[in-house]
Write a protein that holds these residues in place. Structure first.
Motif, PDB file in Angstrom:
ATOM      1  N   SER A   1       0.834  -1.177   0.151  1.00 24.56           N
ATOM      2  CA  SER A   1       0.265  -0.017   0.068  1.00 24.56           C
ATOM      3  C   SER A   1       1.049   1.352   0.128  1.00 24.56           C
ATOM      4  N   THR A   2       0.601   2.272  -1.051  1.00 24.02           N
ATOM      5  CA  THR A   2       1.006   3.444  -0.903  1.00 24.02           C
ATOM      6  C   THR A   2       1.374   4.022   0.639  1.00 24.02           C
ATOM      7  N   PRO A   3       0.387   4.130   1.153  1.00 28.69           N
ATOM      8  CA  PRO A   3       0.293   4.670   2.739  1.00 28.69           C
ATOM      9  C   PRO A   3       1.655   4.244   3.315  1.00 28.69           C
ATOM     10  N   LEU A   4       1.726   2.633   3.149  1.00 28.80           N
ATOM     11  CA  LEU A   4       2.969   2.092   3.972  1.00 28.80           C
ATOM     12  C   LEU A   4       4.381   2.658   3.658  1.00 28.80           C
ATOM     13  N   ILE A   5       4.401   3.358   2.448  1.00 25.18           N
ATOM     14  CA  ILE A   5       5.558   3.935   2.048  1.00 25.18           C
ATOM     15  C   ILE A   5       5.746   5.567   2.902  1.00 25.18           C
ATOM     16  N   LEU A   6       4.454   5.968   3.030  1.00 26.58           N
ATOM     17  CA  LEU A   6       4.505   7.311   3.767  1.00 26.58           C
ATOM     18  C   LEU A   6       4.635   7.131   5.252  1.00 26.58           C
ATOM     19  N   LEU A   7       4.206   6.008   5.828  1.00 28.89           N
ATOM     20  CA  LEU A   7       4.434   5.686   7.213  1.00 28.89           C
ATOM     21  C   LEU A   7       5.966   5.327   7.419  1.00 28.89           C
ATOM     22  N   PHE A   8       6.544   4.709   6.613  1.00 31.46           N
ATOM     23  CA  PHE A   8       8.151   4.328   6.504  1.00 31.46           C
ATOM     24  C   PHE A   8       8.943   5.825   6.602  1.00 31.46           C
ATOM     25  N   LEU A   9       8.326   6.888   5.580  1.00 32.30           N
ATOM     26  CA  LEU A   9       9.139   7.861   5.475  1.00 32.30           C
ATOM     27  C   LEU A   9       8.897   8.935   6.848  1.00 32.30           C
ATOM     28  N   GLY A  10       7.632   8.695   7.353  1.00 32.23           N
ATOM     29  CA  GLY A  10       7.316   9.528   8.548  1.00 32.23           C
ATOM     30  C   GLY A  10       8.330   9.009   9.824  1.00 32.23           C
ATOM     31  N   LEU A  11       8.283   7.735   9.939  1.00 35.67           N
ATOM     32  CA  LEU A  11       9.162   7.313  10.813  1.00 35.67           C
ATOM     33  C   LEU A  11      10.450   7.445  10.587  1.00 35.67           C
ATOM     34  N   LEU A  12      10.967   7.413   9.413  1.00 34.80           N
ATOM     35  CA  LEU A  12      12.439   7.827   9.139  1.00 34.80           C
ATOM     36  C   LEU A  12      12.611   9.316   9.393  1.00 34.80           C
ATOM     37  N   GLY A  13      11.693  10.113   9.447  1.00 37.76           N
ATOM     38  CA  GLY A  13      11.812  11.319   9.842  1.00 37.76           C
ATOM     39  C   GLY A  13      11.965  11.649  11.305  1.00 37.76           C
ATOM     40  N   LEU A  14      11.628  10.428  12.114  1.00 33.39           N
ATOM     41  CA  LEU A  14      11.832  10.740  13.702  1.00 33.39           C
ATOM     42  C   LEU A  14      13.175  10.245  14.014  1.00 33.39           C
ATOM     43  N   VAL A  15      14.089   9.680  13.247  1.00 31.00           N
ATOM     44  CA  VAL A  15      15.197   8.968  13.496  1.00 31.00           C
ATOM     45  C   VAL A  15      16.314  10.188  13.308  1.00 31.00           C
ATOM     46  N   PRO A  16      17.179  10.517  14.421  1.00 33.38           N
ATOM     47  CA  PRO A  16      18.343  11.472  14.424  1.00 33.38           C
ATOM     48  C   PRO A  16      19.056  10.688  13.252  1.00 33.38           C
ATOM     49  N   SER A  17      19.689  11.629  12.630  1.00 32.19           N
ATOM     50  CA  SER A  17      20.590  11.396  11.397  1.00 32.19           C
ATOM     51  C   SER A  17      21.957  12.413  11.212  1.00 32.19           C
ATOM     52  N   PRO A  18      22.838  12.472  12.072  1.00 34.35           N
ATOM     53  CA  PRO A  18      23.852  13.585  11.949  1.00 34.35           C
ATOM     54  C   PRO A  18      24.688  13.383  10.843  1.00 34.35           C
ATOM     55  N   GLY A  19      24.560  14.641  10.153  1.00 33.79           N
ATOM     56  CA  GLY A  19      25.515  14.678   8.858  1.00 33.79           C
ATOM     57  C   GLY A  19      24.763  14.227   7.521  1.00 33.79           C
ATOM     58  N   LEU A  20      23.421  13.818   7.915  1.00 28.74           N
ATOM     59  CA  LEU A  20      22.606  13.634   6.666  1.00 28.74           C
ATOM     60  C   LEU A  20      21.418  14.174   6.704  1.00 28.74           C
ATOM     61  N   PRO A  21      21.127  14.994   5.479  1.00 28.17           N
ATOM     62  CA  PRO A  21      20.046  15.771   5.535  1.00 28.17           C
ATOM     63  C   PRO A  21      18.647  14.973   5.165  1.00 28.17           C
ATOM     64  N   LEU A  22      18.378  14.217   6.435  1.00 29.71           N
ATOM     65  CA  LEU A  22      17.183  13.305   6.111  1.00 29.71           C
ATOM     66  C   LEU A  22      15.847  13.883   6.103  1.00 29.71           C
ATOM     67  N   GLY A  23      15.764  15.185   6.882  1.00 31.86           N
ATOM     68  CA  GLY A  23      14.550  15.642   7.101  1.00 31.86           C
ATOM     69  C   GLY A  23      14.191  16.427   5.538  1.00 31.86           C
ATOM     70  N   MET A  24      15.133  16.845   4.797  1.00 31.22           N
ATOM     71  CA  MET A  24      14.938  17.278   3.530  1.00 31.22           C
ATOM     72  C   MET A  24      14.520  16.316   2.724  1.00 31.22           C
ATOM     73  N   ILE A  25      15.325  15.205   2.771  1.00 28.77           N
ATOM     74  CA  ILE A  25      15.041  14.021   1.748  1.00 28.77           C
ATOM     75  C   ILE A  25      13.996  13.566   1.782  1.00 28.77           C
ATOM     76  N   THR A  26      13.431  13.110   3.238  1.00 26.84           N
ATOM     77  CA  THR A  26      12.156  12.430   3.480  1.00 26.84           C
ATOM     78  C   THR A  26      11.065  13.390   3.147  1.00 26.84           C
ATOM     79  N   GLY A  27      11.167  14.612   3.462  1.00 26.20           N
ATOM     80  CA  GLY A  27       9.958  15.591   3.289  1.00 26.20           C
ATOM     81  C   GLY A  27       9.733  15.768   1.933  1.00 26.20           C
ATOM     82  N   THR A  28      10.799  15.767   1.104  1.00 21.62           N
ATOM     83  CA  THR A  28      10.443  15.966  -0.232  1.00 21.62           C
ATOM     84  C   THR A  28       9.765  14.626  -0.820  1.00 21.62           C
ATOM     85  N   LEU A  29      10.245  13.616  -0.328  1.00 24.08           N
ATOM     86  CA  LEU A  29       9.657  12.183  -0.842  1.00 24.08           C
ATOM     87  C   LEU A  29       8.214  12.174  -0.372  1.00 24.08           C
ATOM     88  N   VAL A  30       8.013  12.482   0.695  1.00 17.50           N
ATOM     89  CA  VAL A  30       6.542  12.601   1.408  1.00 17.50           C
ATOM     90  C   VAL A  30       5.456  13.276   0.400  1.00 17.50           C
TER      91      VAL A  30
END
Length: 218
Positions: A50-79
């Motif tokens: 299901s496509t919402p499962l991808i959105l769930l994955f991306l939302g969860l990924l946005g909750l994970v600290p990622s020093p040195g990686l612009p994860l918020g920008m990447i996941t936000g754009t993908l969302v």
């Protein structure tokens, strides 16, 4: 085709059994154990369910600290891209090629799964089919629009300010996956309240900056 809106391509995702959501996430851990996974590989793996499962994955990924990686920008754009695609091409997730090639290392994937799987298991116990009008028809369109707004907030460089947007995306995605309109509504409230809060802070900062400038002698 949506029966409530003839001619419109969007339709409500079929609710998944709650026990399957954490299991599908666990499958990603096995797939990426050695070389990690690209975001495109993640999307292809989850899109079968299901496509919402991808959105769930991306939302969860946005909750994970990622020093040195612009994860918020990447996941936000993908969302934003996936949420738009959920309405226009629900069976074919819209993943920008440049971002889809980004690889999640085995270490990041393991840290993510160690947090995400128990977190989802705790959350999904509280989700059940109810208020389905909020996750189908017009409700689905509203959910996608709110997810897009939160995706913008997630993509902005806000220190720790991205977390409410990511959590809102998680709740709405779980609501779509389980047919729980009340859970999706909770995600709407969190996302819109966060948006309003940051807008007010931004307006306040601009006004304060203008007042400070007016007080300067030059």
């Amino acid at each position: 085709m949506n029966s409530e809106f003839p001619g419109m391509p969007f339709s409500a995702p079929r609710p998944l059994p709650s026990a399957s959501i954490a299991r599908d996430l666990s499958r990603l851990r096995r797939l990426g154990r050695v070389d990690g996974l690209t975001l495109h590989e993640v999307a292809q793996s989850l899109a079968d369910r299901s496509t919402p499962l991808i959105l769930l994955f991306l939302g969860l990924l946005g909750l994970v600290p990622s020093p040195g990686l612009p994860l918020g920008m990447i996941t936000g754009t993908l969302v934003i891209s996936v949420a738009i695609g959920m309405l226009l091409r629900p069976r074919q997730p819209m993943i920008p090629r440049s971002l889809g090639r980004r690889r999640l290392s085995p270490d990041l994937l393991n840290r993510f799964m160690a947090f995400a799987i128990p977190f989802v298991r705790r959350l999904e116990r509280r989700f059940r089919p109810r208020l389905s009008c909020l996750v189908s028809g017009v409700g689905l369109v509203v959910a996608a629009a709110v997810i897009i707004v939160q995706g913008i907030g997630l993509a902005l460089p806000l220190p720790f300010g991205n977390l409410p947007f990511a959590f809102g995306i998680v709740l709405i995605s779980l609501g779509l996956l389980t047919g729980d309109g009340l859970g999706a509504l909770a995600g709407h409230v969190i996302g819109l309240a966060s948006t309003a809060g940051f807008v007010l802070l931004g307006v306040g900062a601009v006004n304060a900056g203008g007042s400070l400038t007016a007080m300067l002698p030059w």
